[in-house]
Design a protein around this motif. Structure first.
Motif, PDB file in Angstrom:
ATOM      1  N   GLY A  69       0.784  -1.224   0.000  1.00 49.27           N
ATOM      2  CA  GLY A  69       0.000   0.000   0.000  1.00 49.27           C
ATOM      3  C   GLY A  69       0.816   1.274   0.000  1.00 49.27           C
ATOM      4  O   GLY A  69       0.254   2.366  -0.063  1.00 49.27           O
ATOM      5  N   GLY A  70       2.135   1.164   0.101  1.00 50.78           N
ATOM      6  CA  GLY A  70       2.962   2.360   0.129  1.00 50.78           C
ATOM      7  C   GLY A  70       2.886   3.054   1.480  1.00 50.78           C
ATOM      8  O   GLY A  70       2.407   2.507   2.471  1.00 50.78           O
ATOM      9  N   GLY A  71       3.387   4.284   1.532  1.00 54.49           N
ATOM     10  CA  GLY A  71       3.419   5.028   2.780  1.00 54.49           C
ATOM     11  C   GLY A  71       4.715   4.803   3.528  1.00 54.49           C
ATOM     12  O   GLY A  71       5.625   4.107   3.065  1.00 54.49           O
ATOM     13  N   LEU A 170     -11.834  -1.603   1.123  1.00 61.60           N
ATOM     14  CA  LEU A 170     -10.449  -1.918   1.495  1.00 61.60           C
ATOM     15  C   LEU A 170      -9.519  -1.548   0.348  1.00 61.60           C
ATOM     16  O   LEU A 170      -9.691  -2.022  -0.783  1.00 61.60           O
ATOM     17  CB  LEU A 170     -10.297  -3.412   1.817  1.00 61.60           C
ATOM     18  N   SER A 171      -8.529  -0.722   0.644  1.00 62.91           N
ATOM     19  CA  SER A 171      -7.521  -0.381  -0.358  1.00 62.91           C
ATOM     20  C   SER A 171      -6.539  -1.531  -0.488  1.00 62.91           C
ATOM     21  O   SER A 171      -6.369  -2.351   0.430  1.00 62.91           O
ATOM     22  CB  SER A 171      -6.773   0.890   0.063  1.00 62.91           C
ATOM     23  N   LEU A 172      -5.867  -1.634  -1.621  1.00 64.73           N
ATOM     24  CA  LEU A 172      -4.844  -2.659  -1.805  1.00 64.73           C
ATOM     25  C   LEU A 172      -3.733  -2.457  -0.772  1.00 64.73           C
ATOM     26  O   LEU A 172      -3.209  -1.355  -0.616  1.00 64.73           O
ATOM     27  CB  LEU A 172      -4.248  -2.577  -3.208  1.00 64.73           C
ATOM     28  N   GLY A 173      -3.400  -3.511  -0.057  1.00 62.98           N
ATOM     29  CA  GLY A 173      -2.355  -3.434   0.956  1.00 62.98           C
ATOM     30  C   GLY A 173      -2.853  -3.079   2.336  1.00 62.98           C
ATOM     31  O   GLY A 173      -2.067  -3.028   3.285  1.00 62.98           O
ATOM     32  N   GLN A 174      -4.158  -2.879   2.488  1.00 65.82           N
ATOM     33  CA  GLN A 174      -4.702  -2.535   3.801  1.00 65.82           C
ATOM     34  C   GLN A 174      -4.816  -3.758   4.692  1.00 65.82           C
ATOM     35  O   GLN A 174      -4.828  -3.651   5.921  1.00 65.82           O
ATOM     36  CB  GLN A 174      -6.082  -1.874   3.637  1.00 65.82           C
ATOM     37  N   GLY A 189      11.823  -4.488   7.458  1.00 67.11           N
ATOM     38  CA  GLY A 189      11.623  -3.073   7.171  1.00 67.11           C
ATOM     39  C   GLY A 189      12.227  -2.206   8.263  1.00 67.11           C
ATOM     40  O   GLY A 189      12.651  -2.697   9.315  1.00 67.11           O
ATOM     41  N   GLN A 190      12.255  -0.897   8.032  1.00 67.36           N
ATOM     42  CA  GLN A 190      12.814   0.052   8.996  1.00 67.36           C
ATOM     43  C   GLN A 190      11.839   1.190   9.234  1.00 67.36           C
ATOM     44  O   GLN A 190      11.173   1.658   8.301  1.00 67.36           O
ATOM     45  CB  GLN A 190      14.143   0.627   8.486  1.00 67.36           C
ATOM     46  N   ASN A 196       6.400  -0.316   0.827  1.00 66.26           N
ATOM     47  CA  ASN A 196       6.043  -0.985  -0.426  1.00 66.26           C
ATOM     48  C   ASN A 196       7.086  -2.029  -0.816  1.00 66.26           C
ATOM     49  O   ASN A 196       7.355  -2.254  -1.990  1.00 66.26           O
ATOM     50  CB  ASN A 196       5.868   0.038  -1.550  1.00 66.26           C
ATOM     51  N   GLY A 197       7.659  -2.671   0.178  1.00 73.14           N
ATOM     52  CA  GLY A 197       8.639  -3.733  -0.049  1.00 73.14           C
ATOM     53  C   GLY A 197       8.627  -4.692   1.125  1.00 73.14           C
ATOM     54  O   GLY A 197       7.662  -4.725   1.908  1.00 73.14           O
TER      55      GLY A 197
END
Length: 356
Positions: A69-71, A170-174, A189-190, A196-197
């Motif tokens: 979902g990015g962010g 629901l958005s993709l990745g939610q 992740g950090q 998005n990875g």
């Protein structure tokens, strides 16, 4: 008789007994004059022969979690944390959670009222399980249909989780669909990084013992065989063989020894809590390669090798009378220190054993 598997902390004591019992020194010791020799009774009982192999106690499954979902990542769980159905796997932005739901079809598209598919079906099952949707209403409208009931239930889930997404969709990745609860093995992740990875590497929260079993022993182990697992602290806990692999793999051996071909065998603990938080812990597994019921048995230390070949035991009778009886050894039982024998013996007779 179904073959079993017993996991123990150490093995190989029978080899030492054999070396002593079959040696010329042992034979000469029983023939010495002086104090009466040590003896033990011939018995009739069940015996099992085992072969030790190495194994690893860890967690079942491998579930990489990749953000779609990015962010920006603003909250991440800790390694070892277990996350269940309807809980946040991680958060982005101003605390927007990415929620774990149960299902085998990955989240692959935005979801809103009017669509249908397997992903919608598993979403509806999650919403019913979590108490946000009525089973009767979902059944009436269709499990695989994103109905008004689904939209209303999604809105309830979003309100509880504090999500600012458009209500009822629901958005993709939610959400992230996985088959079961996840145990965080590694945070990839950090905080402050992009969502998005790769975010998390996870396993299930179920312990499993994995045995790289020699392919030649595959037929000796079956799913359902009962086991006892000795943990690194010496505590024993029961388990059962849950699966025996059918696809073999080869690993290089030591210098000059060639490769080793194995199949994976998995053991499930009967009491999952017994292993605590152990992960990648080495254990030793003894595989039962032969079993016999109601057989004549003597201690391994009663066997003596004959110079002409074969074996014999020394029977002690009344008045210190002693005689040699030829025997044919069968299977060796590490756990009891006994060996199966065939010969002119009866239960209750006393046989001489090598001094300890």
């Amino acid at each position: 008789m179904a073959l079993g598997v017993v996991v123990v902390a150490a093995a190989g004591s029978v080899a030492a007994w054999r070396a002593l019992a079959f040696s010329p020194a042992a034979a000469s010791a029983t023939g010495q004059q002086g104090s009466p020799p040590a003896t033990t009774a011939v018995t009739r009982q069940d015996l099992s022969a085992v072969t030790p192999v190495t194994a690893t106690l860890g967690y079942a499954g491998s579930y990489p979690v990749t953000g779609q979902g990015g962010g920006t990542l603003t909250w991440l769980p800790s390694p070892g944390q277990v996350i269940g159905q309807g809980q946040a796997l991680y958060k982005t932005g101003n605390g927007s959670p990415v929620v774990l739901l149960y299902g085998r079809v990955p989240d692959w598209r935005p979801m809103q009222e009017g669509i249908a598919g397997q992903d919608v079906s598993q979403l509806n099952h999650d919403l019913v399980d979590l108490g946000f949707a009525s089973r009767a209403d979902v059944v009436a409208l269709g499990w695989d249909y994103y109905s008004w009931e689904t939209a209303q239930a999604v809105q309830g889930l979003e309100e509880r989780m504090g999500t600012a997404s458009p209500p009822g969709s629901l958005s993709l990745g939610q959400v992230v669909f996985e088959p079961e609860a996840l145990r965080v093995a590694q945070v990839t992740g950090q905080l402050g990084g992009q969502a998005n990875g790769p975010v998390l590497a996870a396993t299930s929260d179920r312990h499993v013992v994995t045995i790289p079993l020699a392919a030649s022993q595959q037929s000796q182990v079956s799913a359902g065989d009962k086991v006892t697992v000795t943990l690194p602290d010496g505590a024993a806990t029961p388990g059962v063989v849950s699966s025996v692999g059918t696809v073999a793999s080869s690993t290089p051996g030591s210098a000059g020894s060639g490769s080793t071909t194995t199949v994976p065998v998995q053991v499930t603990l009967t009491d999952p809590s017994a292993a605590g938080t152990l992960d990648q812990a080495p254990v030793t597994v003894n595989i039962t390669t032969a079993s016999v019921r109601n057989t004549l048995a003597v201690p391994v230390t009663a066997l003596l090798a004959q110079a002409s070949g074969g074996y014999q035991v020394e029977v002690a009778g009344p008045g210190d009378a002693r005689r040699w009886v030829p025997v044919q050894p069968g299977i060796f039982d590490d756990a009891s220190g006994l060996v199966q024998v065939t010969g002119a013996l009866t239960p209750g007779q006393r046989v001489v054993v090598a001094p300890s």
